[in-house]
Design an enzyme around this catalytic site. Sequence first.
Site, PDB file in Angstrom:
ATOM      1  N   ASP A  13      15.197 -64.197  30.702  1.00  0.00           N
ATOM      2  CA  ASP A  13      15.043 -65.265  31.696  1.00  0.00           C
ATOM      3  C   ASP A  13      15.372 -64.659  33.065  1.00  0.00           C
ATOM      4  O   ASP A  13      15.552 -63.439  33.197  1.00  0.00           O
ATOM      5  CB  ASP A  13      15.894 -66.495  31.331  1.00  0.00           C
ATOM      6  CG  ASP A  13      17.395 -66.295  31.525  1.00  0.00           C
ATOM      7  OD1 ASP A  13      17.822 -65.156  31.846  1.00  0.00           O
ATOM      8  OD2 ASP A  13      18.150 -67.268  31.344  1.00  0.00           O
ATOM      9  N   CYS A  70      19.634 -62.598  28.887  1.00  0.00           N
ATOM     10  CA  CYS A  70      19.824 -63.762  29.759  1.00  0.00           C
ATOM     11  C   CYS A  70      21.150 -63.542  30.477  1.00  0.00           C
ATOM     12  O   CYS A  70      21.637 -62.409  30.545  1.00  0.00           O
ATOM     13  CB  CYS A  70      19.746 -65.075  28.977  1.00  0.00           C
ATOM     14  SG  CYS A  70      21.075 -65.391  27.798  1.00  0.00           S
ATOM     15  N   THR A  72      24.213 -64.498  29.688  1.00  0.00           N
ATOM     16  CA  THR A  72      25.284 -64.134  28.752  1.00  0.00           C
ATOM     17  C   THR A  72      24.780 -63.465  27.475  1.00  0.00           C
ATOM     18  O   THR A  72      25.572 -62.895  26.726  1.00  0.00           O
ATOM     19  CB  THR A  72      26.036 -65.403  28.298  1.00  0.00           C
ATOM     20  OG1 THR A  72      25.089 -66.270  27.657  1.00  0.00           O
ATOM     21  CG2 THR A  72      26.680 -66.118  29.471  1.00  0.00           C
ATOM     22  N   HIS A 104      24.884 -53.130   9.103  1.00  0.00           N
ATOM     23  CA  HIS A 104      25.281 -54.156   8.129  1.00  0.00           C
ATOM     24  C   HIS A 104      24.360 -55.366   8.116  1.00  0.00           C
ATOM     25  O   HIS A 104      24.174 -55.984   7.075  1.00  0.00           O
ATOM     26  CB  HIS A 104      26.708 -54.639   8.418  1.00  0.00           C
ATOM     27  CG  HIS A 104      27.749 -53.624   8.097  1.00  0.00           C
ATOM     28  ND1 HIS A 104      29.082 -53.949   7.961  1.00  0.00           N
ATOM     29  CD2 HIS A 104      27.676 -52.287   7.886  1.00  0.00           C
ATOM     30  CE1 HIS A 104      29.781 -52.860   7.673  1.00  0.00           C
ATOM     31  NE2 HIS A 104      28.949 -51.834   7.636  1.00  0.00           N
ATOM     32  N   HIS A 140      25.040 -55.593   1.412  1.00  0.00           N
ATOM     33  CA  HIS A 140      24.381 -56.035   2.651  1.00  0.00           C
ATOM     34  C   HIS A 140      23.076 -56.756   2.326  1.00  0.00           C
ATOM     35  O   HIS A 140      22.774 -57.810   2.904  1.00  0.00           O
ATOM     36  CB  HIS A 140      24.094 -54.849   3.562  1.00  0.00           C
ATOM     37  CG  HIS A 140      25.308 -54.090   3.988  1.00  0.00           C
ATOM     38  ND1 HIS A 140      26.481 -54.713   4.337  1.00  0.00           N
ATOM     39  CD2 HIS A 140      25.534 -52.754   4.123  1.00  0.00           C
ATOM     40  CE1 HIS A 140      27.385 -53.791   4.669  1.00  0.00           C
ATOM     41  NE2 HIS A 140      26.827 -52.602   4.543  1.00  0.00           N
TER      42      HIS A 140
HETATM   43  C1  RB5 Z   1      20.918 -69.321  33.259  1.00  0.00           C
HETATM   44  O1  RB5 Z   1      21.590 -69.777  34.391  1.00  0.00           O
HETATM   45  C2  RB5 Z   1      21.904 -69.106  32.118  1.00  0.00           C
HETATM   46  O2  RB5 Z   1      22.433 -70.315  31.695  1.00  0.00           O
HETATM   47  C3  RB5 Z   1      21.223 -68.381  30.971  1.00  0.00           C
HETATM   48  O3  RB5 Z   1      20.714 -67.175  31.427  1.00  0.00           O
HETATM   49  C4  RB5 Z   1      22.094 -67.991  29.802  1.00  0.00           C
HETATM   50  O4  RB5 Z   1      23.245 -67.335  30.213  1.00  0.00           O
HETATM   51  C5  RB5 Z   1      22.345 -69.032  28.812  1.00  0.00           C
HETATM   52  O5  RB5 Z   1      22.942 -68.764  27.750  1.00  0.00           O
END
Ligand code: RB5
Length: 148
Positions: A13, A70, A72, A104, A140
């Site tokens: 994203d 993204c 996180t 694993h 596994h």
């Molecule tokens: C976008 O602002 C953010 O929420 C997205 O990239 C991500 O971190 C969501 O898990």
Amino acid sequence: MKPIFKRIVIASDHAGYLLKENLKEYAAERGVHLQDLGTHSQASVDYPDFAALVCQEISEGRADSGVLLCGTGIGISIAANRFPGIRAAVCNDGVTSASLSRRHNNANVLCLGERLVGSEVARDCFHTFMMTSFEQEERHLRRLEKFR
Ligand code: RB5
């Protein structure tokens, strides 16, 4: 660099866009092509749409591995893991997670968060993930079979 996967797709994203570009450059310098399914700028988009693009390629057999980025790595991994045959692993804490997710869990999608990991850690994770084989051990395989 010779990844164990034949065709690797990548998407992000807006919050993972710069890391996507960084990993593409890293891979290209090592002779590895990552097919980029977007997004193509830092304009705001919805991460489930880009998880879907990568996971459909894998679920339908056109690719055998993916990278999703993204802010996180969490949201895009949750979205990815809803697709059949997808085992997406968030590996923000580094190469040990990247290695174990392959050895694993036979993870086939690497997820990272641009807001949480630096580019050097991300590159090391990418390298480890793409170079590490699944350990074909009965325990596994048995566990993976339970949620196929
Ligand atoms: C976008 O602002 C953010 O929420 C997205 O990239 C991500 O971190 C969501 O898990």
